[in-house]
Motif scaffolding. Structure first.
Motif, short mmCIF file in Angstrom:
data_model
loop_
_atom_site.label_atom_id
_atom_site.label_comp_id
_atom_site.label_asym_id
_atom_site.label_seq_id
_atom_site.Cartn_x
_atom_site.Cartn_y
_atom_site.Cartn_z
N SER A 14 0.83 -1.21 0.00
CA SER A 14 0.00 0.00 0.00
C SER A 14 0.87 1.26 0.00
N PRO A 15 0.51 2.27 -0.80
CA PRO A 15 1.25 3.54 -0.77
C PRO A 15 1.02 4.32 0.52
N ARG A 16 -0.01 3.95 1.29
CA ARG A 16 -0.29 4.63 2.56
C ARG A 16 0.03 3.74 3.76
N GLU A 17 0.98 2.88 3.60
CA GLU A 17 1.36 1.97 4.69
C GLU A 17 1.87 2.75 5.90
N VAL A 18 1.36 2.40 7.08
CA VAL A 18 1.82 3.03 8.32
C VAL A 18 3.02 2.27 8.87
N SER A 19 3.78 2.94 9.71
CA SER A 19 5.00 2.36 10.25
C SER A 19 4.69 1.54 11.50
N LEU A 20 4.78 0.22 11.39
CA LEU A 20 4.52 -0.70 12.51
C LEU A 20 5.72 -1.62 12.69
N ASP A 21 6.01 -1.96 13.94
CA ASP A 21 7.14 -2.85 14.18
C ASP A 21 6.74 -4.30 13.92
N SER A 22 7.72 -5.19 13.96
CA SER A 22 7.49 -6.59 13.61
C SER A 22 6.58 -7.29 14.61
N ARG A 23 6.66 -6.90 15.88
CA ARG A 23 5.80 -7.54 16.89
C ARG A 23 4.33 -7.25 16.60
N VAL A 24 4.01 -6.00 16.34
CA VAL A 24 2.62 -5.62 16.07
C VAL A 24 2.12 -6.26 14.79
N ARG A 25 2.97 -6.33 13.79
CA ARG A 25 2.56 -6.98 12.54
C ARG A 25 2.27 -8.46 12.75
N GLU A 26 3.03 -9.09 13.61
CA GLU A 26 2.77 -10.50 13.91
C GLU A 26 1.43 -10.68 14.62
N VAL A 27 1.12 -9.75 15.52
CA VAL A 27 -0.17 -9.80 16.21
C VAL A 27 -1.32 -9.62 15.22
N ILE A 28 -1.15 -8.69 14.30
CA ILE A 28 -2.19 -8.45 13.29
C ILE A 28 -2.40 -9.70 12.44
N ASN A 29 -1.33 -10.32 12.02
CA ASN A 29 -1.43 -11.52 11.17
C ASN A 29 -2.19 -12.64 11.89
N LYS A 30 -2.00 -12.75 13.19
CA LYS A 30 -2.74 -13.77 13.96
C LYS A 30 -4.21 -13.38 14.08
N ASN A 31 -4.44 -12.10 14.32
CA ASN A 31 -5.83 -11.64 14.47
C ASN A 31 -6.61 -11.73 13.16
N MET A 32 -5.92 -11.65 12.04
CA MET A 32 -6.60 -11.71 10.75
C MET A 32 -7.23 -13.07 10.49
N LEU A 33 -6.80 -14.10 11.22
CA LEU A 33 -7.40 -15.43 11.07
C LEU A 33 -8.85 -15.43 11.53
N GLU A 34 -9.15 -14.64 12.55
CA GLU A 34 -10.52 -14.47 13.05
C GLU A 34 -10.76 -12.98 13.28
N PRO A 35 -11.09 -12.23 12.25
CA PRO A 35 -11.22 -10.78 12.36
C PRO A 35 -12.32 -10.35 13.33
N THR A 36 -12.01 -9.35 14.14
CA THR A 36 -12.99 -8.74 15.05
C THR A 36 -12.83 -7.22 14.97
N SER A 37 -13.66 -6.53 15.72
CA SER A 37 -13.57 -5.07 15.75
C SER A 37 -12.33 -4.57 16.50
N HIS A 38 -11.60 -5.49 17.12
CA HIS A 38 -10.38 -5.12 17.86
C HIS A 38 -9.13 -5.74 17.24
N THR A 39 -9.19 -6.06 15.97
CA THR A 39 -8.06 -6.68 15.30
C THR A 39 -6.82 -5.78 15.32
N PHE A 40 -7.03 -4.47 15.21
CA PHE A 40 -5.89 -3.54 15.08
C PHE A 40 -5.62 -2.74 16.35
N ASP A 41 -6.06 -3.22 17.49
CA ASP A 41 -5.90 -2.44 18.73
C ASP A 41 -4.44 -2.11 19.02
#
Length: 242
Positions: A175-202
């Motif tokens: 994405s051209p509008r990618e935000v700056s996230l560290d590897s830990r947070v990205r790993e959490v997001i990837n796990k949350n994407m398996l079962e998306p909820t309204s708090h996936t990106f907390d």
């Protein structure tokens, strides 16, 4: 012949039974309590006490108030809790009023006291966004706002679609509008994407909030954009009359 004799004997027994004197009806209401009927009296008393002690939501047929009673299950319990989301609606209403009347000098000065004061104000977010555009970091605020809207959604289908859209717009490395996230947070997001909820990106939202608070916010307060806004809202000084 034997059959005829038997019928005669049966007829005579019926006649004798009809001639027997009836029991005194005066004593009918005073039945003696014997060992045979004491158990019946106890069961009646138990039934009566249970019916009197039944809770107010019990039906007239079920004195035991057991969970299997169909009358209780047919009548839903009245939920007296305050409906969720009422505080959010009040906040949105206040924001609409502020947006219609425009920011006051007091409102703008509050922005300099805390980042929270700035970001909860519709005009504050608008001014902050214009400043972020000059620094090419507008996507941070847009991502944070998208996460806020996601938290308000309750429809599961809409939540899943919104999560996917937010990921493609702000998390994907393509994405051209990618935000700056560290590897830990990205790993959490990837796990949350398996079962998306309204708090996936907390976690990601909190990290971007901290980034804006520590980095972009101080520069905005010290910028000419904020200074000019303050100056435009200050009342012009009238010269003293001689």
């Amino acid at each position: 012949m034997k059959v005829l004799v038997l019928l005669q004997l049966m007829g005579s027994e019926r006649v004798e039974m009809g001639k027997r004197p009836q029991q005194d009806t005066g004593n009918a209401g005073h039945t003696r309590i014997t060992s045979s009927n004491s158990h019946m009296l106890d069961s009646v008393n138990t039934h009566t006490l249970g019916w009197l002690n039944a809770p107010p939501n019990a039906c007239c047929f079920c004195w035991c108030c057991c969970c299997s009673c169909s009358c209780l299950t047919a009548r839903p319990f009245k939920d007296e809790r305050i409906p969720e989301g009422i505080c959010e609606k009040q906040t949105e209403a206040e924001a609409e009023v502020e947006e219609l009347r425009g920011p006051t000098l007091e409102d703008v000065r509050l922005w300099a006291q805390a980042f929270e004061q700035l970001i909860k104000s519709p005009h504050g977010r608008s001014s902050f966004r214009q400043f972020l555009k000059t620094e090419f970091s507008e996507e941070n605020l847009l991502f944070w706002l998208a996460c806020e809207e996601l938290k308000k959604e309750t429809n599961r289908t809409v939540v899943e679609q919104t999560v996917k859209q937010i990921y493609e717009d702000y998390v994907s490395i393509l994405s051209p509008r990618e935000v700056s996230l560290d590897s830990r947070v990205r790993e959490v997001i990837n796990k949350n994407m398996l079962e998306p909820t309204s708090h996936t990106f907390d976690d990601a939202q909190q990290q971007i909030y901290t980034l804006m608070q520590r980095d972009s916010y101080p520069r905005f307060i010290n910028s000419s954009v904020y200074a000019d806004l303050i100056k435009s809202l200050e009342e012009p000084q009238t010269p003293n009359e001689s």
